[in-house]
Structures are given as structure tokens and as C-alpha cells.
Motif scaffolding. Structure first.
Motif, PDB file in Angstrom:
ATOM      1  N   ALA A  18       3.762  -9.628  -1.222  1.00 50.35           N
ATOM      2  CA  ALA A  18       5.597 -10.055  -0.462  1.00 50.35           C
ATOM      3  C   ALA A  18       5.452  -8.902  -1.330  1.00 50.35           C
ATOM      4  O   ALA A  18       5.988  -7.542  -1.150  1.00 50.35           O
ATOM      5  CB  ALA A  18       6.336 -11.194  -1.824  1.00 50.35           C
ATOM      6  N   SER A  19       4.957  -8.190  -2.021  1.00 47.56           N
ATOM      7  CA  SER A  19       4.996  -6.564  -2.512  1.00 47.56           C
ATOM      8  C   SER A  19       3.846  -5.659  -2.357  1.00 47.56           C
ATOM      9  O   SER A  19       4.331  -4.608  -2.885  1.00 47.56           O
ATOM     10  CB  SER A  19       4.289  -6.945  -4.166  1.00 47.56           C
ATOM     11  N   LEU A  20       3.041  -6.405  -1.156  1.00 49.80           N
ATOM     12  CA  LEU A  20       2.013  -5.257  -0.450  1.00 49.80           C
ATOM     13  C   LEU A  20       3.146  -4.389   0.174  1.00 49.80           C
ATOM     14  O   LEU A  20       4.391  -4.787   1.281  1.00 49.80           O
ATOM     15  CB  LEU A  20       1.373  -5.946   0.491  1.00 49.80           C
ATOM     16  N   PRO A  21       3.146  -3.012   0.675  1.00 47.91           N
ATOM     17  CA  PRO A  21       4.315  -1.366   1.269  1.00 47.91           C
ATOM     18  C   PRO A  21       4.293  -2.258   3.100  1.00 47.91           C
ATOM     19  O   PRO A  21       2.933  -2.921   3.510  1.00 47.91           O
ATOM     20  CB  PRO A  21       3.420  -0.802   0.949  1.00 47.91           C
ATOM     21  N   VAL A  22       5.363  -2.228   3.013  1.00 43.03           N
ATOM     22  CA  VAL A  22       5.564  -2.706   4.555  1.00 43.03           C
ATOM     23  C   VAL A  22       4.954  -1.344   5.632  1.00 43.03           C
ATOM     24  O   VAL A  22       5.384  -0.310   5.744  1.00 43.03           O
ATOM     25  CB  VAL A  22       7.866  -2.185   4.649  1.00 43.03           C
ATOM     26  N   GLN A  23       4.196  -1.874   6.360  1.00 43.40           N
ATOM     27  CA  GLN A  23       3.806  -1.028   7.833  1.00 43.40           C
ATOM     28  C   GLN A  23       5.276  -0.561   8.716  1.00 43.40           C
ATOM     29  O   GLN A  23       6.203  -0.901   8.646  1.00 43.40           O
ATOM     30  CB  GLN A  23       2.758  -1.274   8.440  1.00 43.40           C
ATOM     31  N   ALA A  24       4.849   0.746   9.233  1.00 50.56           N
ATOM     32  CA  ALA A  24       5.990   1.430   9.795  1.00 50.56           C
ATOM     33  C   ALA A  24       5.942   1.750  11.144  1.00 50.56           C
ATOM     34  O   ALA A  24       4.718   0.632  11.203  1.00 50.56           O
ATOM     35  CB  ALA A  24       5.704   3.441   9.454  1.00 50.56           C
ATOM     36  N   ALA A  25       7.077   1.445  11.594  1.00 51.68           N
ATOM     37  CA  ALA A  25       7.243   0.877  12.728  1.00 51.68           C
ATOM     38  C   ALA A  25       6.675   2.204  14.013  1.00 51.68           C
ATOM     39  O   ALA A  25       6.844   2.610  14.419  1.00 51.68           O
ATOM     40  CB  ALA A  25       8.359   0.487  13.136  1.00 51.68           C
ATOM     41  N   VAL A  30       0.624   2.888  11.257  1.00 50.39           N
ATOM     42  CA  VAL A  30       0.071   3.844   9.867  1.00 50.39           C
ATOM     43  C   VAL A  30       1.647   4.496   8.863  1.00 50.39           C
ATOM     44  O   VAL A  30       2.531   5.298  10.342  1.00 50.39           O
ATOM     45  CB  VAL A  30      -0.992   4.659  10.191  1.00 50.39           C
ATOM     46  N   MET A  31       1.599   3.967   7.789  1.00 45.33           N
ATOM     47  CA  MET A  31       2.869   4.916   7.265  1.00 45.33           C
ATOM     48  C   MET A  31       2.704   6.390   7.091  1.00 45.33           C
ATOM     49  O   MET A  31       1.695   6.734   6.232  1.00 45.33           O
ATOM     50  CB  MET A  31       3.071   3.776   5.827  1.00 45.33           C
ATOM     51  N   THR A  32       3.787   6.896   7.287  1.00 45.69           N
ATOM     52  CA  THR A  32       3.683   8.632   7.200  1.00 45.69           C
ATOM     53  C   THR A  32       4.431   8.839   6.102  1.00 45.69           C
ATOM     54  O   THR A  32       5.388   7.652   5.256  1.00 45.69           O
ATOM     55  CB  THR A  32       4.752   8.778   7.818  1.00 45.69           C
ATOM     56  N   CYS A  33       3.963   9.924   5.846  1.00 47.94           N
ATOM     57  CA  CYS A  33       4.627   9.828   3.837  1.00 47.94           C
ATOM     58  C   CYS A  33       5.478  10.412   4.103  1.00 47.94           C
ATOM     59  O   CYS A  33       7.026   9.926   2.903  1.00 47.94           O
ATOM     60  CB  CYS A  33       4.209  11.691   3.981  1.00 47.94           C
ATOM     61  N   ARG A  34       6.488  10.516   5.609  1.00 46.88           N
ATOM     62  CA  ARG A  34       8.222  10.333   5.763  1.00 46.88           C
ATOM     63  C   ARG A  34       8.454   9.085   4.832  1.00 46.88           C
ATOM     64  O   ARG A  34       9.664   8.609   4.281  1.00 46.88           O
ATOM     65  CB  ARG A  34       8.495  11.367   6.774  1.00 46.88           C
ATOM     66  N   ASP A  35       8.585   7.458   5.818  1.00 51.18           N
ATOM     67  CA  ASP A  35       8.268   6.684   5.729  1.00 51.18           C
ATOM     68  C   ASP A  35       8.051   6.025   4.060  1.00 51.18           C
ATOM     69  O   ASP A  35       8.488   5.061   3.847  1.00 51.18           O
ATOM     70  CB  ASP A  35       7.631   5.690   6.428  1.00 51.18           C
ATOM     71  N   ALA A  36       7.499   6.435   3.267  1.00 58.36           N
ATOM     72  CA  ALA A  36       6.631   6.048   2.450  1.00 58.36           C
ATOM     73  C   ALA A  36       7.297   6.886   1.105  1.00 58.36           C
ATOM     74  O   ALA A  36       8.111   5.944   0.371  1.00 58.36           O
ATOM     75  CB  ALA A  36       5.809   7.050   2.352  1.00 58.36           C
ATOM     76  N   ALA A  37       7.997   8.070   1.566  1.00 59.48           N
ATOM     77  CA  ALA A  37       9.048   8.536   0.789  1.00 59.48           C
ATOM     78  C   ALA A  37      10.496   7.878   0.711  1.00 59.48           C
ATOM     79  O   ALA A  37      11.109   8.048  -0.391  1.00 59.48           O
ATOM     80  CB  ALA A  37       9.298   9.958   0.994  1.00 59.48           C
ATOM     81  N   ARG A  53       6.136  16.134  -0.074  1.00 56.75           N
ATOM     82  CA  ARG A  53       5.741  17.198   0.171  1.00 56.75           C
ATOM     83  C   ARG A  53       4.442  17.100  -0.810  1.00 56.75           C
ATOM     84  O   ARG A  53       2.985  17.684   0.124  1.00 56.75           O
ATOM     85  CB  ARG A  53       6.783  18.560  -0.212  1.00 56.75           C
ATOM     86  N   ALA A  54       4.438  16.632  -1.788  1.00 56.92           N
ATOM     87  CA  ALA A  54       2.985  16.002  -2.341  1.00 56.92           C
ATOM     88  C   ALA A  54       1.760  15.313  -1.542  1.00 56.92           C
ATOM     89  O   ALA A  54       1.366  15.738  -1.478  1.00 56.92           O
ATOM     90  CB  ALA A  54       3.132  15.376  -3.741  1.00 56.92           C
ATOM     91  N   CYS A  55       2.784  14.542  -0.759  1.00 57.48           N
ATOM     92  CA  CYS A  55       2.316  13.465   0.415  1.00 57.48           C
ATOM     93  C   CYS A  55       0.985  14.126   1.421  1.00 57.48           C
ATOM     94  O   CYS A  55       0.412  13.627   1.600  1.00 57.48           O
ATOM     95  CB  CYS A  55       2.810  12.722   0.621  1.00 57.48           C
TER      96      CYS A  55
END
Length: 68
Positions: A18-25, A30-37, A53-55
Motif C-alpha cells: 500500500a505504501s508503494l508510489p502510485v504510477q502516473a496515468a 512512467v511517473m514524471t518529475c511533476r507527478d512525483a512532486a 527542478r532537482a528531479c
């Protein structure tokens, strides 16, 4: 005792999944830097901008270091 250990192991597995990051749609899945932020800082725009920016900088460094 063994039964309790198995139940605890199963419960920790469920919590771990349940704590794994959710994949972006995205089409690539692939999860983008924007989605991760957005996931990491949902309410703080300045921290989200800095993280993004760091990502992107880390992604570019990793992309340029990898053999083509």
C-alpha cells in the motif's frame, strides 16, 4: 506462535504494498518529475517547484551518464 508470525508477515506485506508510489496515468506508465512532486508536496508550491527542478536535473545527469 508460527501462526501469529505468518499473520504479522502477511499484514506487513499488505502495508508495504500500500505504501508503494502510485504510477502516473501517462501512456508510458512512467511517473514524471511533476507527478512525483505533486505526490510529495501536494500543498506547498515552492517545495514542489524545487523538488521538480532537482528531479529533472538528476534525470538529465543519469540520462547523459548512461551508455547509448
Amino acid at each position: 506462535m508460527l501462526k501469529k508470525m505468518l499473520i504479522v508477515a502477511a499484514a506487513s506485506g499488505v502495508v508495504g504494498l500500500a505504501s508503494l508510489p502510485v504510477q502516473a496515468a501517462t501512456p508510458e506508465g512512467v511517473m514524471t518529475c511533476r507527478d512525483a512532486a505533486k505526490l510529495k508536496y501536494p500543498a506547498d508550491r515552492k517545495a514542489r517547484h524545487d523538488f521538480r527542478r532537482a528531479c529533472k536535473q538528476a534525470w538529465r545527469a543519469q540520462k547523459n551518464a548512461a551508455p547509448a
